[in-house]
Design an enzyme around this catalytic site. Structure first.
Site, PDB file in Angstrom:
ATOM      1  CD  GLU A   1      -2.730  -1.573   0.287  1.00 15.23           C
ATOM      2  OE1 GLU A   1      -2.824  -0.760  -0.654  1.00 15.23           O
ATOM      3  OE2 GLU A   1      -3.361  -2.640   0.330  1.00 15.23           O
ATOM      4  CG  LEU A   2       3.589   3.975  -2.441  1.00 13.31           C
ATOM      5  CD1 LEU A   2       4.120   2.953  -3.439  1.00 13.31           C
ATOM      6  CD2 LEU A   2       3.059   5.189  -3.206  1.00 13.31           C
TER       7      LEU A   2
END
Lengths: 459, 403
Positions: free
Chosen positions: B144-145
């Site tokens: 999710e970065l």
């Protein structure tokens, strides 16, 4: 042939608005031509004497005041007078129908509307402002042999008795003007339809459940006909869930445009579920009737009980299924884990609902399921069968197929096992159940009255 | 100006309905039928056409570049049900003009766990990429970065040259997202940032008819890119943007096909892979991230996965089961536990938030409600705990109140 006045008015209109614009040619229509229309002429010209006179007359003319916009959400401009045809009413047999009528009448009264409430029971009723009770027979007469709304069987009430009640309703001519007639369920539909016709007023019907559902698929023709008479004769039909509305469309051929969904509601509960306690309680509360599916509750309990030795299963309520259910509990080997507490008072009901860990309503048929909503208002997570209207209001319930014992058992086990789930569902369910209360339901009902009676139009 | 187009490919193992009464039954947790149906459907609508467009662009346009990250759970499912999708990725990698990025094999929240779990999962993923594509990535993107100072130190310890992060104002503190930066906590780790406005123009807004810029053409978009000041624009998004989040009927695949040409016509724009951008650009400064940020929702924090009590309690329970699972060393138990740690499962438990965010969450969830999702997840986890205890020779309690 145009009259002189018409011509003058037409000319004045052109003077005020300008001339009609010439049609604009699009490039596609006629390539190469200018696409902008010439500007309209200013329209200034000379007026003849007659035109001047007409203009003077028009300038003195005042626009009539606009009719007040319908303010359905906050009550209508003037109070309504409702002839409400019910059956039970507290203190007489207050089941779901009685509760609904009582709360609705209270809220209508609070909003300043007049209600003439028709019931076969002679009272006495607790006085409510703006509410008049009407029942057949004079004061002092012995109460007629009318059963509660949910105890009607071909043997408990005879068609002639119902005919007499309806004939009496049909002959009612209240001393005050009536705006709308509102009948609940099938009991007084024939009479209500007749009185609505006689008074020339619209008829609204609320269906709380249908005979198909109450009889588990073995309906009594007599009642079906009376339900059908109400559905056919009513200008609007209110139902307590979308699911029930769909049933009216398929089984009673009701036009969908006539149907309005108004859910039941609960009053906010001050008591909240104690979420952490040493012994958990799984609760069923309701009538012990076949349509309620209490045997599913017991069979699911038998599946969970070995995994949850500290959990008590409580069945509250009375009804014809009681002996069979007690036998079933013993047969399932959970006789010592299930407590049948019988009929409960209002106070006991509140205590039970607020101290339960999980509430289960496994009804085979449940048009709404007001007890589940009460449990949610107390912060108790609820498991209901998929047909229940409660599942239409809130996503914070577990909705299960009424026949799926394993799934009921699983949902009970999950709610007992995972406190975070119990807490989150309890909180969300409480919010969902109280978002709209009886005042909102009464307003929605008045909205339906307004649809058919147009009370803001001054005759 | 360098355009870095980076696309993320991931599919989780979705759970079957695992009921409380199924505890101890030996049933599998994962819904093979549904995962297969979903995967093959998305492959038809998205992976095959969009990978084909990218491969064609790479093979015909020497200046075009693309970067991909492919999770282990994606690769497993692709190999089982759509092996040609893996072949397409291999074709893209073979052009030598595409980067692959490292991440956790299971697209998991392992970066929130103590101990070696994160390193183990990144290792497993690295090995998987080496086996399939013969490539060892030099840059890391976290699930999710997610990005923080601690994660930058982890990247440094793992000898990564760079990491990806959200180009969010909270991280930039007034700086522009269109430059390369480095991590304040680990200066050898370069930070390449997502330009979220330009990325979301494609990722979220492309098919929205209420958007004032609808319809978005490649020319218009290339113009926006060309007037953006800076050295590098990070266009980071889900691969599923092309054909799945936006259906082909929205014109998204045509947009992707037309974009390289439109960029070429602009004259001032060029393409770069993540590796090239990190290797060639000079960091403009160091960025601090004491708290973890992500690319999700309006708050850019971990609220999408761990924002409410259900999510936190599920994660805590998973953490505890993880201790047991790691102690067993049993590959089947560890694999199931890691699949349960995939971030998607926590995403389904989201209950609150603003209109737009809730809509996105519901789009991705196949449960009726977060309560359904929680009960199901916890049942699987409770069953896994029993298996782990059983394996360790400890009798699991038969009663309520387990995890």
């Amino acid at each position: 042939m145009a009259t002189a006045g018409g011509r003058i008015r037409g000319r004045l209109r052109r003077l005020i608005r300008g001339r009609p614009r010439p049609k604009v040619m699009r490039p596609a229509d006629e390539p190469g031509r200018a696409t902008t229309a010439p500007p309209p002429r200013s329209g200034r010209g000379t007026l003849r004497r007659a035109e001047l006179a007409e203009l003077a007359r028009l300038l003195t003319w005042r626009r009539p005041p606009a009719p007040a916009a319908p303010r359905v959400a906050l009550g209508v401009p003037r109070s309504l007078s409702v002839l409400m045809v019910g059956w039970e009413f507290p203190p007489f047999h207050s089941g779901g129908l009685g509760v609904h009528c009582h709360e609705l009448v209270l809220e209508l009264s609070r909003m300043g509307h007049r209600v003439t409430f028709v019931t076969p029971f002679p009272g006495p009723f607790e006085p409510i402002a703006n509410v008049t009770f009407l029942s057949p027979g004079g004061p002092g007469d012995p109460p007629p042999p009318y059963p509660g709304a949910y105890d009607v069987t071909p043997t408990s009430v005879e068609p002639p008795t119902m005919d007499r009640y309806n004939a009496w309703i049909a002959g009612l001519r209240p001393s005050i003007p009536i705006d709308v007639i509102h009948v609940h369920d099938w009991f007084g539909t024939v009479g209500a339809r007749a009185v609505a016709r006689a008074l020339g007023r619209p008829l609204v019907m609320t269906v709380h459940s249908t005979e198909y559902d109450r009889s588990l698929g073995h309906p009594w023709r007599e009642i079906l006909d009376r339900e059908q008479a109400g559905v056919d004769g009513a200008d609007r039909v209110i139902v307590v869930s979308r699911h029930l509305g769909d049933q009216l469309v398929t089984r009673y051929r009701a036009p969908p445009s006539k149907i309005r969904v108004i859910y039941n509601a609960v009053r906010p509960s001050e008591r909240l579920a104690r979420l952490e306690q040493s012994r958990s309680m799984v609760l069923y509360l309701g009538r012990l009737a076949a349509m309620k599916g209490v045997d599913t509750f017991l069979r699911a309990a038998a599946r969970v009980a070995p995994l949850a030795p500290d959990t008590l299963f409580v069945v509250a309520g009375e009804g014809p299924e009681y002996p069979r259910l007690v036998t079933l509990a013993a047969h399932l080997g959970i006789g010592d884990r299930v407590l049948f507490v019988g009929k409960v008072t209002e106070d006991e009901r509140a205590v039970l609902l607020s101290s339960a860990s999980v509430f289960v309503l496994p009804s085979v048929v449940e048009p709404f399921g007001i007890a589940a909503l009460e449990a949610m208002a107390a912060g108790v997570p609820a498991i209901v069968s998929k047909t229940s209207g409660v599942a239409e209001i809130s996503g914070a319930v577990f909705a299960v197929d009424f026949w799926d014992i394993d799934e009921f058992a699983s949902r009970i086990g999950e709610l007992l096992e995972y406190p975070a789930l119990r807490q989150a569902m309890g909180e969300t369910g409480r919010w969902d159940s109280l978002k709209e209360g009886w005042p909102e339901r009464a307003l929605q009902t008045v909205g339906v009255y307004a649809e058919v009676s147009r009370p803001w139009v001054v005759p | 100006m360098n355009i870095v187009l980076y696309l993320h490919m991931h599919q989780p193992y979705r759970l079957a309905r695992f009921r409380y009464v199924d505890l101890g039954s030996g049933r599998t947790y994962f819904d093979e039928g549904r995962n297969r149906t979903l995967f093959t459907g998305i492959a038809d609508r998205c992976y095959r056409p969009a990978l084909g467009i990218l491969a064609h662009a790479l093979e015909t346009r020497p200046e075009f570049r693309v970067s991909l990250s492919v999770t282990g759970t994606f690769l497993e499912q692709a190999e089982a049900w759509a092996p040609d999708v893996v072949a397409l990725i291999r074709r893209i990698v073979a052009t030598g003009r595409a980067s692959l990025l490292s991440e956790t094999y299971y697209h998991s929240l392992a970066f929130l766990l103590p101990g070696n779990e994160l390193a183990d999962e990144v290792d497993a993923h690295r090995t998987a990429l080496q086996d399939r594509f013969g490539i060892t990535p030099t840059a890391l993107r976290m699930t999710e970065l997610a990005y923080s100072d601690a994660l930058a130190r982890f990247a440094e310890a793992q000898r990564f040259r760079g990491m990806l992060a959200e180009g969010w104002e909270g991280l930039l503190q007034g700086a522009e997202p269109t430059h390369l930066y480095c991590a304040a906590s680990a200066p050898t780790v370069a930070l390449l940032l997502r330009h979220y406005r330009l990325s979301d123009d494609i990722g979220f807004r492309f098919s929205s008819r209420e958007w004032s810029e609808w319809p978005l053409t490649a020319e218009k978009y290339a113009h926006w890119l060309s007037i953006t000041p800076g050295e590098v624009i990070g266009l980071f998004m889900d691969f599923e943007t092309f054909g799945e989040h936006h259906p082909a009927s929205s014109g998204i695949l045509d947009f992707l096909r037309a974009l390289p040409d439109a960029v070429a016509r602009s004259g001032t724009l060029g393409w770069a892979t993540v590796d090239e951008a990190i290797a060639t650009l000079r960091p403009r400064g160091a960025l601090e991230a004491p708290r973890t940020i992500s690319w999700a929702d309006q708050n850019r924090d971990l609220g999408a996965w761990l924002g409410n009590d259900l999510q936190r309690s599920a994660f805590e329970a998973a953490k505890k089961v993880g201790v047991l699972a790691r102690r067993t060393g049993d590959p089947a138990i560890l694999r199931d536990w890691r699949r349960l740690l995939t971030s998607d499962h926590f995403y389904y438990l989201y209950t609150g938030g603003h209109g737009a965010d809730l809509g996105v969450h519901q789009y991705f969830s196949s449960y009726g409600s977060p309560f359904d999702a929680y009960a199901n997840y916890m049942n699987a986890l409770t069953d896994l705990r029993r298996r782990a205890l059983d394996r360790l020779g400890v009798a699991p309690p038969p009663t309520v109140g387990g995890v």
